[in-house]
Design a protein around this motif. Sequence first.
Motif, PDB file in Angstrom:
ATOM      1  N   VAL A 307     -37.722  33.965 -34.683  1.00 40.54           N
ATOM      2  CA  VAL A 307     -36.718  32.909 -34.555  1.00 40.54           C
ATOM      3  C   VAL A 307     -35.594  33.102 -35.583  1.00 40.54           C
ATOM      4  CG1 VAL A 307     -36.442  30.439 -35.070  1.00 40.54           C
ATOM      5  CG2 VAL A 307     -38.256  31.191 -33.507  1.00 40.54           C
ATOM      6  N   ALA A 308     -35.978  33.416 -36.825  1.00 41.06           N
ATOM      7  CA  ALA A 308     -34.971  33.522 -37.893  1.00 41.06           C
ATOM      8  C   ALA A 308     -34.142  34.789 -37.758  1.00 41.06           C
ATOM      9  CB  ALA A 308     -35.655  33.498 -39.262  1.00 41.06           C
ATOM     10  N   ASN A 309     -34.741  35.837 -37.251  1.00 40.23           N
ATOM     11  CA  ASN A 309     -34.017  37.099 -37.100  1.00 40.23           C
ATOM     12  C   ASN A 309     -32.846  36.935 -36.130  1.00 40.23           C
ATOM     13  OD1 ASN A 309     -33.730  39.866 -37.731  1.00 40.23           O
ATOM     14  ND2 ASN A 309     -34.689  40.419 -35.799  1.00 40.23           N
ATOM     15  N   GLY A 310     -33.023  36.062 -35.145  1.00 39.20           N
ATOM     16  CA  GLY A 310     -31.900  35.661 -34.295  1.00 39.20           C
ATOM     17  C   GLY A 310     -31.399  36.732 -33.352  1.00 39.20           C
ATOM     18  N   SER A 311     -32.266  37.675 -32.965  1.00 39.47           N
ATOM     19  CA  SER A 311     -31.808  38.696 -32.018  1.00 39.47           C
ATOM     20  C   SER A 311     -31.648  38.063 -30.624  1.00 39.47           C
ATOM     21  CB  SER A 311     -32.847  39.826 -31.952  1.00 39.47           C
ATOM     22  OG  SER A 311     -32.676  40.576 -30.783  1.00 39.47           O
ATOM     23  N   PRO A 312     -30.579  38.418 -29.900  1.00 42.87           N
ATOM     24  CA  PRO A 312     -30.421  37.833 -28.555  1.00 42.87           C
ATOM     25  C   PRO A 312     -31.512  38.276 -27.586  1.00 42.87           C
ATOM     26  CG  PRO A 312     -28.716  39.486 -29.002  1.00 42.87           C
ATOM     27  CD  PRO A 312     -29.472  39.294 -30.273  1.00 42.87           C
ATOM     28  N   THR A 316     -39.496  35.063 -28.175  1.00 41.79           N
ATOM     29  CA  THR A 316     -40.060  33.703 -28.166  1.00 41.79           C
ATOM     30  C   THR A 316     -39.007  32.621 -27.948  1.00 41.79           C
ATOM     31  OG1 THR A 316     -39.873  33.480 -30.571  1.00 41.79           O
ATOM     32  CG2 THR A 316     -41.988  34.278 -29.701  1.00 41.79           C
ATOM     33  N   MET A 317     -37.758  32.902 -28.306  1.00 48.39           N
ATOM     34  CA  MET A 317     -36.768  31.817 -28.341  1.00 48.39           C
ATOM     35  C   MET A 317     -36.475  31.180 -26.983  1.00 48.39           C
ATOM     36  SD  MET A 317     -36.113  34.306 -30.660  1.00 48.39           S
ATOM     37  CE  MET A 317     -34.558  35.010 -31.123  1.00 48.39           C
ATOM     38  N   PRO A 318     -36.294  31.967 -25.908  1.00 46.43           N
ATOM     39  CA  PRO A 318     -36.032  31.286 -24.634  1.00 46.43           C
ATOM     40  C   PRO A 318     -37.154  30.317 -24.247  1.00 46.43           C
ATOM     41  CG  PRO A 318     -35.480  33.613 -24.471  1.00 46.43           C
ATOM     42  CD  PRO A 318     -36.168  33.433 -25.783  1.00 46.43           C
ATOM     43  N   LEU A 387     -34.982  37.904 -20.385  1.00 45.23           N
ATOM     44  CA  LEU A 387     -36.141  37.014 -20.442  1.00 45.23           C
ATOM     45  C   LEU A 387     -35.709  35.641 -19.935  1.00 45.23           C
ATOM     46  CD1 LEU A 387     -38.854  37.030 -23.093  1.00 45.23           C
ATOM     47  CD2 LEU A 387     -38.223  34.921 -21.950  1.00 45.23           C
ATOM     48  N   GLY A 388     -36.354  35.150 -18.917  1.00 44.70           N
ATOM     49  CA  GLY A 388     -35.992  33.845 -18.352  1.00 44.70           C
ATOM     50  C   GLY A 388     -37.118  32.855 -18.551  1.00 44.70           C
ATOM     51  N   ALA A 389     -36.774  31.657 -19.031  1.00 43.20           N
ATOM     52  CA  ALA A 389     -37.783  30.610 -19.234  1.00 43.20           C
ATOM     53  C   ALA A 389     -37.320  29.342 -18.530  1.00 43.20           C
ATOM     54  CB  ALA A 389     -37.991  30.361 -20.723  1.00 43.20           C
ATOM     55  N   PHE A 390     -38.219  28.722 -17.793  1.00 48.19           N
ATOM     56  CA  PHE A 390     -37.893  27.550 -16.965  1.00 48.19           C
ATOM     57  C   PHE A 390     -38.935  26.476 -17.258  1.00 48.19           C
ATOM     58  CE2 PHE A 390     -36.795  31.536 -15.001  1.00 48.19           C
ATOM     59  CZ  PHE A 390     -35.484  31.362 -14.568  1.00 48.19           C
ATOM     60  N   GLY A 408     -32.935  34.985 -22.564  1.00 51.19           N
ATOM     61  CA  GLY A 408     -32.658  35.982 -23.594  1.00 51.19           C
ATOM     62  C   GLY A 408     -32.011  37.172 -22.913  1.00 51.19           C
ATOM     63  N   GLY A 409     -31.168  37.899 -23.638  1.00 53.73           N
ATOM     64  CA  GLY A 409     -30.539  39.101 -23.083  1.00 53.73           C
ATOM     65  C   GLY A 409     -29.368  38.801 -22.168  1.00 53.73           C
ATOM     66  N   MET A 410     -28.927  37.549 -22.101  1.00 57.41           N
ATOM     67  CA  MET A 410     -27.840  37.201 -21.175  1.00 57.41           C
ATOM     68  C   MET A 410     -26.582  36.760 -21.905  1.00 57.41           C
ATOM     69  SD  MET A 410     -29.082  37.789 -18.223  1.00 57.41           S
ATOM     70  CE  MET A 410     -27.947  37.017 -17.105  1.00 57.41           C
ATOM     71  N   ALA A 411     -26.618  36.741 -23.228  1.00 56.18           N
ATOM     72  CA  ALA A 411     -25.455  36.313 -24.013  1.00 56.18           C
ATOM     73  C   ALA A 411     -25.661  36.830 -25.436  1.00 56.18           C
ATOM     74  CB  ALA A 411     -25.345  34.787 -23.999  1.00 56.18           C
ATOM     75  N   ALA A 412     -24.744  36.506 -26.317  1.00 54.38           N
ATOM     76  CA  ALA A 412     -24.860  36.977 -27.713  1.00 54.38           C
ATOM     77  C   ALA A 412     -25.997  36.277 -28.450  1.00 54.38           C
ATOM     78  CB  ALA A 412     -23.538  36.723 -28.436  1.00 54.38           C
TER      79      ALA A 412
END
Length: 486
Positions: A307-312, A316-318, A387-390, A408-412
Amino acid sequence: MARSDIRFLLGFEPIALNDVDPNQTVLDWLRESMALTGTKEGCAEGDCGACTVVLADVRHGELLYKPVNACIVFLPQLDGRQLITVEHLKGEAGEAHPVQQAMVDHHGSQCGFCTPGFVQALFAFSKQRSASDSLPTRADICNALQGNLCRCTGYRPILAASDALHTGPDDVFDVRKSQTIAALEKLDTTTPLVIQNRGRSYRAPISLEELATAIQEQPTATLLAGSTDVGLWVTKQHRTQDQLIDMTRVPELSRIEKAGDALRIGAACTYQDAHAVIAQAWPDFGELIRRIGGAQVRAMGTIGGNVANGSPIGDTMPALIALGSTILLRRGKQQRRLPLEDFYLDYRKTALQPGEFVVDIDIPTSNLELRCYKISKRLDQDISAVLGAFALAFEADQTVKDLRIAFGGMAAVPKRAINTERAMIGKPWNMATIKAGQAALAKELAPISDMRASASYRLTVAQNLLMKAFIETTAPETATRVLDVS
Ligand SMILES: Cc1cc2nc3c(=O)[nH]c(=O)nc-3n(C[C@H](O)[C@H](O)[C@H](O)COP(=O)(O)OP(=O)(O)OC[C@H]3O[C@@H](n4cnc5c(N)ncnc54)[C@H](O)[C@@H]3O)c2cc1C
Ligand code: FES
Ligand code: FES
């Protein structure tokens, strides 16, 4: 009082090291200082498993074994642990360990580069199991070996050797278990570590207060959790880390607990530790974690670090954003909690202020049903292209009551698709609504092309993932009709 030497067991031998270089990896130390060359260097970035060693910690009076990539673990991270390399596996009379013998018997010992790593990964797996566990499945064994690559593709004999391990006699580690626990408990992990050497520092506080103070005193220091990102900065990008603050000794940061209507995950909680709890609440999220790196990466890597690394393209973030998670940040004595989606400001730019750190992540345990999908070129040990989360909730009549979509992977940054959600909430959960959602995604998302995927591929995948979520959450008869149509 702080300590400046690091103490650990190498095999069964107590070691105390002064003047440690905080950037030295365990792999380099083993090979260059100890001539323990059974541990190999393949990639130096945590990918191939040739450098796998096993760390044992005492937890609740038992030994907890984990496989780790020695190439991206820094020497001070060994403090308080038992380090087991392939040289330590032999029995009291010098006989091969049952794992080694099985590899020999099944012709799984193929080249000198990968075999020690496979042996170590299998050894860790066998030590994580208890006599009362049911027999491991082929899938369990493949999971244990996800982080080990064999370049000659000779996996079949290695899997045959793994199958042979279903029942094994006590090994030297079982025989010496109580002595090992006593020796580890003597190592004094309740004292903070402060190492200063060669212009570099490494601090490992043991309480939240001390950690907050240390980070305020060194606001430009690199915070260290599992080092599965930071390790590569040193080994691959040759960016030395002159000030490291290790967060993993603070007990609160490794906790997983219920907090009201949320599951609270301490920022330094590893994937290995969080997996079962998360998989039980959200099976798709569990599967997502199962596909993060290999067992070695999941044993060290933390959700807080991701989460902190903030890679697009962090995985886990999505899922966390779709579930409405919040994040607790602390600077000194001040704390603030924000929705995770507000934490990401721009490409690798987060809301974290100098001197601030992530304490925990709260995931609401609402009635939202989560579907999430990682799309990568390889199924295992690969980085996501998309990565898509719904996260969904329905009214009794199957209209969409709540919907949170994150990619994830769809924007900055990891991002919610808010316009698409708006286009679908309150509508019946049917094909017309999905089509409207797909059209909204095309307007809302602006993916980039890079080495993992083109922009048009990414958009098509994102739209198809919405369809997949629809099919999977729809009665089988309807889903079959949908598939017939397409
Ligand atoms: C072989 C390999 C495979 C991988 N596969 C995947 C994958 O499939 N999916 C994926 O998403 N990632 C993957 N990763 C990346 C990495 O494992 C994850 O991002 C992991 O979650 C990082 O956690 P860590 O504890 O190791 O972080 P660290 O490397 O210790 O730290 C990462 C960053 O977060 C900061 N940080 C850590 N904790 C905190 C905190 N509490 N507060 C503030 N800042 C903090 C650090 O300062 C650093 O900037 C992979 C890495 C490797 C080496
Ligand atoms: S050398 Fe490849 S994982 Fe460490
Ligand atoms: S065992 Fe080393 S390449 Fe296959």
